[in-house]
Design a protein around this motif. Structure first.
Motif, short mmCIF file in Angstrom:
data_model
loop_
_atom_site.label_atom_id
_atom_site.label_comp_id
_atom_site.label_asym_id
_atom_site.label_seq_id
_atom_site.Cartn_x
_atom_site.Cartn_y
_atom_site.Cartn_z
N LEU A 151 34.10 43.23 39.98
CA LEU A 151 34.78 42.01 40.78
C LEU A 151 34.25 40.69 40.27
CD1 LEU A 151 35.03 43.53 44.24
CD2 LEU A 151 36.81 42.82 42.92
N LYS A 173 37.74 34.78 45.11
CA LYS A 173 38.30 35.49 43.84
C LYS A 173 39.33 34.45 43.00
CE LYS A 173 38.60 38.73 41.10
NZ LYS A 173 39.14 37.87 40.13
N PRO A 195 40.11 43.07 44.71
CA PRO A 195 39.40 43.87 45.83
C PRO A 195 40.22 44.61 46.69
CG PRO A 195 38.90 41.50 45.57
CD PRO A 195 40.21 41.72 44.66
#
Length: 700
Positions: free
Chosen positions: A502, A669, A447
């Motif tokens: 992502l 993430k 990111p």
């Protein structure tokens, strides 16, 4: 003849008179010299000696400052206590021997004693010994009762003191013998007789902490036996947040771990590795850095004396000069009866930004027996056996202030007692992993790379990029996407926008951004988000040469030049875009970078101590709000979408959601990075040999 003799008499008389005068002159000169030496040359010293006999100086103890958490809960504080010290000859029993020998000798008379055989003397000593043994036993019973100790437990402590002093004496005596042999030759000179060491003639602390009432009862006994027992005033460093019990609902754990209802976890010394410890031994480097006696004859009342305590690690060490106070002074003039007193100054208090309640809960969850920090069957293709403890760490950062709410790691100094020696050797529980252990970021850097690419103008908002499985057209075995593997049938992601890139963590999508940015520019952007910078949260002493906080690594100017000369700069940029290559960071770096992303690029130095921040002002790069919103949307899909890498666990019973918290929006993430071979006790013999290394282990 008589006349001649009479003529010589005055001559002899004058000769003797001159000799007497000369002798008298020499004596007078010696006396005068001595008077000058005593009054002028050594006058100050003798005056001080005389004054010292008329004046007594006593240093009044100070106390260390208290360490609080953000809510005012005490993490460490000084409490007034008493310590019980006992003469070493009482600990060994020599005290009773000496008194029994004296009584036996007095009873027999000196002449009879000298004439008696060894057998007679031994019998007399044994007959005289019981009363003195009874006194020693009363000492131990009084101390055990006053300290609320079991008599056997006290005996174990006495045995430990004896063993420690004997080991020290053996080392010192060996050195004494070596010096004796060097001076006189082996076997030469007078017979070698070892000299007692200081520990054999000093009192030893057998109970380090006793409260007022028990201390008073022991002190009353000590008044009758001042040569045996000594009750000393001392301060004890207590940690009220010790053994805090946390309740964990097993239903919040993965289904294979839900064996039961509630799990109670006792957390030893909450935030113990952060708060740190103190030691009761003043090292030479402490006294050199801040001596008590200064060269001009003055004293630094905050300087170090032999009996002081010193911060050994953590906040206790880093803030040593703030936490330690200054001793007071009590001067008594025995001639005049005057008493002057200067009060001690306590150390300053320190408030941390930690939330003890949250810290305790996180530390409880990280305990290996809970099951989340050991290898489990759902971890996939790891060479480590199921049940192997894993190192882990957590940082919780308050975004709006940069304050650290929680910083925990496992194994820690306080929960590593169940580890085998080989596991402790490999996992190093003495390290505070959130700030001291740096590893490749892996995909959690993606990111940041996406936001940097938009900010640098090399990626259009919403732009789609195709995943072909590998980045370099003619090199399909290099810079591959994680699904471009035989076990995934050499799959690709196809064309993706930033949010899905992502969520799916597509490597190829970010390889392209890395090449567009170039190594130097990408490294600069990530550096402005904290990568490769030394965080200073307040754990490193101002006088220390080696900071506690790890700066990690990222490519620097000298790397750029070397890599360009080798033709490897593009490949390194591609690796940096997925958090690998010449880059490492700590969990604190990760939390700081994500907080910076959410603040639209505004950097705030993370801090652990209230009212203090790093003197280095971090550089900020403004990020477009829409770019940040895109990044967060992608991170939310990591959790919510079925293809998100933090969406589910692949269990034999089927896919199970990782997060089961209702009413809370989560963004996350995952990241996995290649790691060097892991040192592991493969054959289980308790020792890690040089060749015992497992490949295929990853940082996650």
């Amino acid at each position: 003849m008589p006349t001649a003799t009479r003529r010589k008499a005055p001559h002899l008389f004058h000769h003797r008179l001159r000799l007497l005068t000369a002798a008298f002159g020499v004596v007078l000169l010696l006396l005068l010299t001595q008077a000058i030496r005593l009054t002028i040359i050594q006058g100050d010293a003798h005056r001080l000696t005389a004054e010292s006999r008329l004046r007594s100086v006593r240093w009044l103890p100070t106390w260390r400052g208290t360490i609080f958490d953000r809510e005012g809960r005490v993490l460490a504080r000084d409490e007034p206590r008493w310590e019980i010290a006992v003469a070493y000859d009482a600990i060994t029993g020599q005290w009773a021997d000496d008194h029994a020998v004296r009584d036996a000798r007095d009873a027999m008379g000196r002449d009879a004693w000298n004439m008696a055989s060894p057998e007679v003397r031994v019998a007399a000593i044994e007959e005289a010994r019981p009363p003195w043994d009874a006194v020693l036993e009363s000492v131990w019973k009084t101390i055990a009762r006053g300290a609320d100790m079991d008599r056997d437990a006290l005996e174990l402590e006495l045995n430990a003191i004896r063993a420690r002093v004997q080991r020290m004496a053996a080392v010192v005596w060996d050195q004494q013998r070596r010096r004796h042999d060097a001076l006189h030759g082996q076997g030469g000179g007078p017979r070698f007789t070892p000299r007692p060491i200081r520990e054999q003639v000093a009192a030893h602390i057998v109970v380090p902490s006793v409260s007022d009432a028990p201390a008073a009862s022991i002190e009353a006994f000590a008044a009758d036996h001042p040569d045996l027992v000594e009750v000393r005033y001392a301060r004890h460093r207590s940690h009220p947040q010790d053994n805090i019990v946390v309740e964990i609902d097993r239903m919040t754990l993965p289904s294979p771990l839900r064996n039961g209802g509630r799990l109670l976890v006792s957390v030893p010394r909450v935030a113990g590795d952060i708060v740190g410890d103190i030691r009761s031994e003043v090292w030479e480097e402490d006294a050199s850095r801040r001596p008590f006696h200064l060269k001009d004859g003055e004293v630094d009342r905050g300087g170090y004396r032999e009996e002081d305590q010193v911060g050994a690690r953590g906040i206790e060490r880093a803030w040593e000069d703030v936490l330690r106070g200054e001793v007071g002074l009590l001067v008594r003039d025995h001639a005049k009866g005057d008493v002057s007193r200067e009060e001690p100054v306590g150390g300053a208090d320190i408030q941390l930004t930690l939330d003890t309640g949250l810290q305790a809960r996180v530390e409880a969850v990280l305990q290996p027996f809970v099951g989340l920090t050991v290898v489990q069957p759902w971890h996939g293709n790891t060479p480590l056996p199921v049940g192997t403890p894993l190192a882990a760490s957590v940082v919780v950062l308050e975004i709006n202030s940069g304050e650290i709410l929680t910083m925990a790691s496992t194994p820690s100094s306080f929960n590593s007692d169940r580890l085998k020696d080989s596991q402790a050797e490999a996992m190093q529980p003495w390290l505070l992993r959130p700030v001291e252990v740096a590893a490749p970021p892996g995909s959690i850097v993606k990111p940041l790379v996406m936001a940097a690419a938009v900010g640098a103008g090399v990626l259009e908002p919403g732009e789609r990029i195709e995943c072909k499985g590998h980045h370099f057209e003619d090199q399909p075995d290099m810079a591959r996407c994680w699904i471009y593997r035989p076990r995934y049938d050499m799959a690709t992601h196809g064309e993706l926008g930033p949010i899905e890139a992502l969520a799916r963590s597509c490597n190829c999508w970010f390889y392209e951004l890395g090449e567009r940015m170039g190594l130097e520019r990408l490294s600069g952007w990530l550096g402005d988000m904290g990568l490769g910078h030394q965080p200073d949260v307040g754990l490193s002493p101002s006088w220390g040469s080696s900071p506690v906080e790890n700066a990690g690594l990222r490519p620097e100017q000298e790397d750029f030049e070397i890599l360009r000369e080798r033709g490897e700069a593009t490949f390194e940029a591609v690796m940096l875009s997925i958090g690998q290559g010449r880059t490492t960071w700590t969990p604190l770096h990760a939390a700081d970078a994500y907080a910076t992303l959410v603040r639209h690029g505004l950097r705030m130095a993370p801090t652990l101590v209230r009212g203090w921040s790093s003197p280095d002002v971090p550089v900020s790069r403004e990020l477009d709000p829409s770019t940040v919103a895109t990044a967060i949307a992608g991170l939310e899909d990591v959790v919510e979408m079925s293809y998100g890498s933090a969406n589910h666990l692949p269990l034999p019973s089927g896919n199970e959601p990782i997060f089961n918290i209702d009413g809370i929006k989560l963004a996350a993430k995952t990241g996995t990075a290649q790691a060097p071979p892991w040192r592991h006790d493969i054959n289980g013999d308790g020792v890690i040999e040089a060749d015992e290394r497992l490949s295929g282990v990853e940082h996650a």
